[in-house]
Design an enzyme around this catalytic site. Structure first.
Site, short mmCIF file in Angstrom:
data_model
loop_
_atom_site.label_atom_id
_atom_site.label_comp_id
_atom_site.label_asym_id
_atom_site.label_seq_id
_atom_site.Cartn_x
_atom_site.Cartn_y
_atom_site.Cartn_z
N HIS A 243 0.85 -1.40 0.05
CA HIS A 243 -0.13 -0.11 0.00
C HIS A 243 0.84 1.11 -0.01
CE1 HIS A 243 -3.36 -2.63 0.30
NE2 HIS A 243 -4.10 -1.57 0.03
N LEU B 248 -2.77 -7.96 -10.12
CA LEU B 248 -2.52 -9.05 -9.75
C LEU B 248 -2.28 -9.46 -8.47
CD1 LEU B 248 0.84 -10.10 -8.99
CD2 LEU B 248 1.05 -9.48 -11.40
N TYR B 249 -1.97 -8.19 -7.67
CA TYR B 249 -1.72 -8.30 -6.01
C TYR B 249 -2.73 -8.21 -5.43
CZ TYR B 249 2.94 -8.42 -3.55
OH TYR B 249 4.03 -8.70 -2.91
N GLY C 131 4.19 -11.87 -11.82
CA GLY C 131 4.49 -11.00 -10.41
C GLY C 131 5.85 -10.75 -10.25
#
Ligand SMILES: *[C@@H]1O[C@H](CO)[C@@H](O)[C@H](O)[C@H]1NC(C)=O
Ligand SMILES: *[C@@H]1O[C@H](CO)[C@@H](O)[C@H](O)[C@H]1NC(C)=O
Ligand SMILES: *[C@@H]1O[C@H](CO)[C@@H](O)[C@H](O)[C@H]1NC(C)=O
Ligand SMILES: *[C@@H]1O[C@H](CO)[C@@H](O)[C@H](O)[C@H]1NC(C)=O
Length: 597
Positions: A200, A377-378, A519
């Protein structure tokens, strides 16, 4: 002029009178004709050209290999093969880990992976072609593949149905958890909250500007989640004494200040009293005690490092102490992420190494831009459990979310220990998301449509994997595959995020092949592309001398915790192994903490 009118007229007539996409009007790039990373450019009215420059291929669609490419392709093992080797033959890796071969392989992993990420960045959600605006306007997330052209016959290009399946329906049918399944790698909540806390700092989609834009202009590991994503916020959070951040003391222990002491915007439910709102760099961290726990640990670490630096440099200004401590913490973060976090999730027996010098003799760009695809994707919400167990007491989502007292009620040690002992859920393979979090997955799918993300199979190709030929091949079973086929119509129309989650997981892994293969490049490029890893920065003076450099080079999750609490708890990214083991497992396990530190 006349040519334009003549060509446009029938198009308009056709599209109004006949069908929205008569064959002659289709943008040929909607077929994704260019293979092997060739660039599709529309030419004239009906033509296209594939730019195959430096792809190693030639021909109309960049499908014909040059001689050396042919040889390389012949010799190069597939991702499945090297993943197998890296996760098997432990005895072999036990030898390799202790020799120079470890460095050689680490370097290979880094260069092969990072080379898949264009640098400088190329496209963004408004520009499907190279442009100055796309390069220079860092408010955009970048993207690796350009958006699906606007004027295609179907939402995914030319494959599949005219309408994509309802996202809510997709989520309920394929992503909603029926029964909790343990992550096969023993991943715990300490890992899950680390992931959320860490990412984040660079995944901050701008609510104001829209889904293709980010508020985190640092585009990488800048610790904006600790220091704020702008100077004004940073200044509010700083004590302006000895480089330190503001804090409050509870029972003699350090916690983030309240918003009364550091006037920054924090997101809490309406009506939350100001003295209960904690002020940290990231405005959303009040959401979960696990996030605020990490925020507290890093706050303590920052102020601790400031003291170490001040000892060595009594003449330094507050500003220099602050700035240098920030670089030390960035280094610590990258060290922990590479050697413990990525190590854990990869499942590799190769012991990963954070050593920027590995890249000093190869071409490497020390820059990074966060991509939409990486953000998509995360979303690993499958990690979240059905309830949270703190020191034997169970808490529901309602009790846990926005709980402003839990962190200080229990203290950091107790939360670390409880989160380290609670197993996380399985992410890959579908039906893994708790009902409270399903709306997040729906949001991801909706966003990918607004941003016109290319099909899953196009990403498979872009990241050097073979496209799937059928839904059965993707899921490795029949039932879900048939239902997906019914909804999407064509495997080449399957969307990116559902593809990643519904792919069959690899044995003893958290996800399927595609999550790892797409990723890892983003991740490693982001970590090693940090300026502190460049030859100009990676030296003791950058970190305040030998002591600061040493803190970076020896950082670990356990030290992060145990140097900042009174009693060192069990701390790890995976749950304790069953006690049948002889005790050799888990070197970050707190066996005899006080002597180790
Ligand atoms: C190139 O790709 C297009 C679209 O997929 C296809 O129709 C065409 O046959 C291909 N041409 C060659 C020479 O491979
Ligand atoms: C080699 O590294 C792997 C992964 O970290 C680990 O499981 C293994 O025990 C290591 N072996 C030695 C001898 O360090
Ligand atoms: C970046 O692009 C957006 C959208 O066009 C625009 O609103 C914004 O002002 C641009 N930012 C800069 C710094 O030019
Ligand atoms: C928050 O957590 C505490 C335990 O630390 C618990 O007693 C309390 O009931 C929780 N708050 C809510 C609103 O559930």
């Amino acid at each position: 002029m006349t040519r334009l009118c003549l060509s446009v007229a029938p198009v308009i007539l056709l599209s109004v009178c006949v069908s929205p996409a008569s064959p002659s009007t289709v943008n040929p790039c909607c077929y994704y004709p260019c293979q092997n990373k060739g660039v599709c450019m529309r030419v004239g009215w009906e033509d296209y050209e594939c730019d195959c420059t430096r792809t190693g291929y030639f021909g109309i669609n960049c499908t014909l290999p040059e001689f050396w490419t042919r040889l390389r392709v012949l010799l190069k093992p597939s991702p499945a093969v090297y993943h197998f080797i890296l996760t098997h033959c432990k005895w072999l890796w036990d030898i390799i880990n202790t020799t120079f071969v470890r460095d050689t392989l680490m370097k290979l992993v880094l260069t092969v992976r990072a080379n898949l990420i264009p640098s400088p960045p190329t496209y963004n959600s408004a520009y499907g072609y190279i442009s100055w605006e796309s390069y220079a306007n860092v408010s955009y997330f970048t993207r690796v593949l350009p958006p699906v052209p606007e004027d295609c016959p179907t939402p995914m290009g030319t494959s599949g149905k005219k309408q994509l399946p309802d996202p809510q329906l997709l989520a309920e049918k394929f992503l909603l958890r029926r029964q909790f399944q343990r992550d096969p790698r023993g991943t715990n909540l300490m890992f899950a909250f680390f992931a959320q806390h860490f990412t984040h700092q660079f995944f901050k989609t701008s609510g104001k500007m829209g889904p293709g834009f980010t508020k985190a202009l640092g585009h990488g590991v800048d610790l904006g989640h600790l220091y704020g994503d702008n100077l004004e916020r940073q200044h509010q959070l700083r004590l302006f004494k000895d480089g330190k951040l503001k804090y409050q003391l509870r029972d003699g222990e350090m916690y983030p200040p309240t918003v009364l002491e550091a006037e920054v915007h924090m997101i809490y439910p309406p009506g939350t009293p100001k003295e209960k709102k904690l002020a940290v760099g990231q405005e959303v961290f009040g959401l979960l005690p696990g996030l605020m726990m990490y925020a507290t640990l890093w706050l303590r670490e920052h102020n601790r490092v400031c003291e170490v630096l001040k000892q060595e440099h009594p003449t330094w200004s507050d500003e220099q102490l602050f700035q240098t401590a920030r670089l030390v913490l960035i280094g610590e973060t990258i060290k922990i992420v590479v050697e413990e976090y990525v190590q854990h999730l990869s499942g590799y027996f190769l012991r990963l190494k954070f050593d920027p010098e590995l890249l000093f003799d190869v071409q490497f760009q020390y820059r990074n831009r966060i991509a939409v695809e990486f953000n998509q994707l995360y979303h690993w919400h499958g990690l979240m459990p059905d309830s949270f167990v703190i020191q034997g007491k169970e808490y529901s989502y309602q009790q846990f979310i926005y709980n402003t007292s839990m962190l200080m009620d229990y203290g950091v040690e107790a939360l670390v220990e409880s989160f380290s002992k609670q197993i996380a859920g399985k992410v890959g393979g579908g039906q893994s998301i708790n009902t409270h979090l399903l709306k997040v997955a729906v949001g991801v799918i909706e966003e990918s449509r607004l941003l016109r993300l290319q099909p899953f199979n196009e990403y498979r190709k872009r990241f050097s994997m073979k496209p799937y030929k059928s839904f059965q091949e993707l899921t490795g079973e029949e039932e879900k595959a048939a239902a997906l086929e019914e909804l999407y119509g064509d495997i080449n129309a399957l969307e990116f995020y559902p593809g990643l989650l519904l792919e069959k997981p690899q044995p003893n892994s958290m996800f399927g092949e595609s999550m790892v293969e797409t990723g890892a490049p983003f991740s490693l490029k982001g970590l090693f592309g940090n300026p502190i890893c460049s030859p100009e920065y990676w030296k003791p003076s950058t970190f305040g001398g030998a002591a600061g450099f040493e803190i970076v080079k020896t950082a670990s999750l356990q030290k992060l915790v145990c140097r900042n609490v009174r009693r060192c708890p069990f701390v790890s990214f995976h749950v304790p192994e069953p006690s049948t083991e002889t005790g050799t497992t888990g070197d970050h396990q707190a066996k005899n903490p006080s002597t180790e530190l």
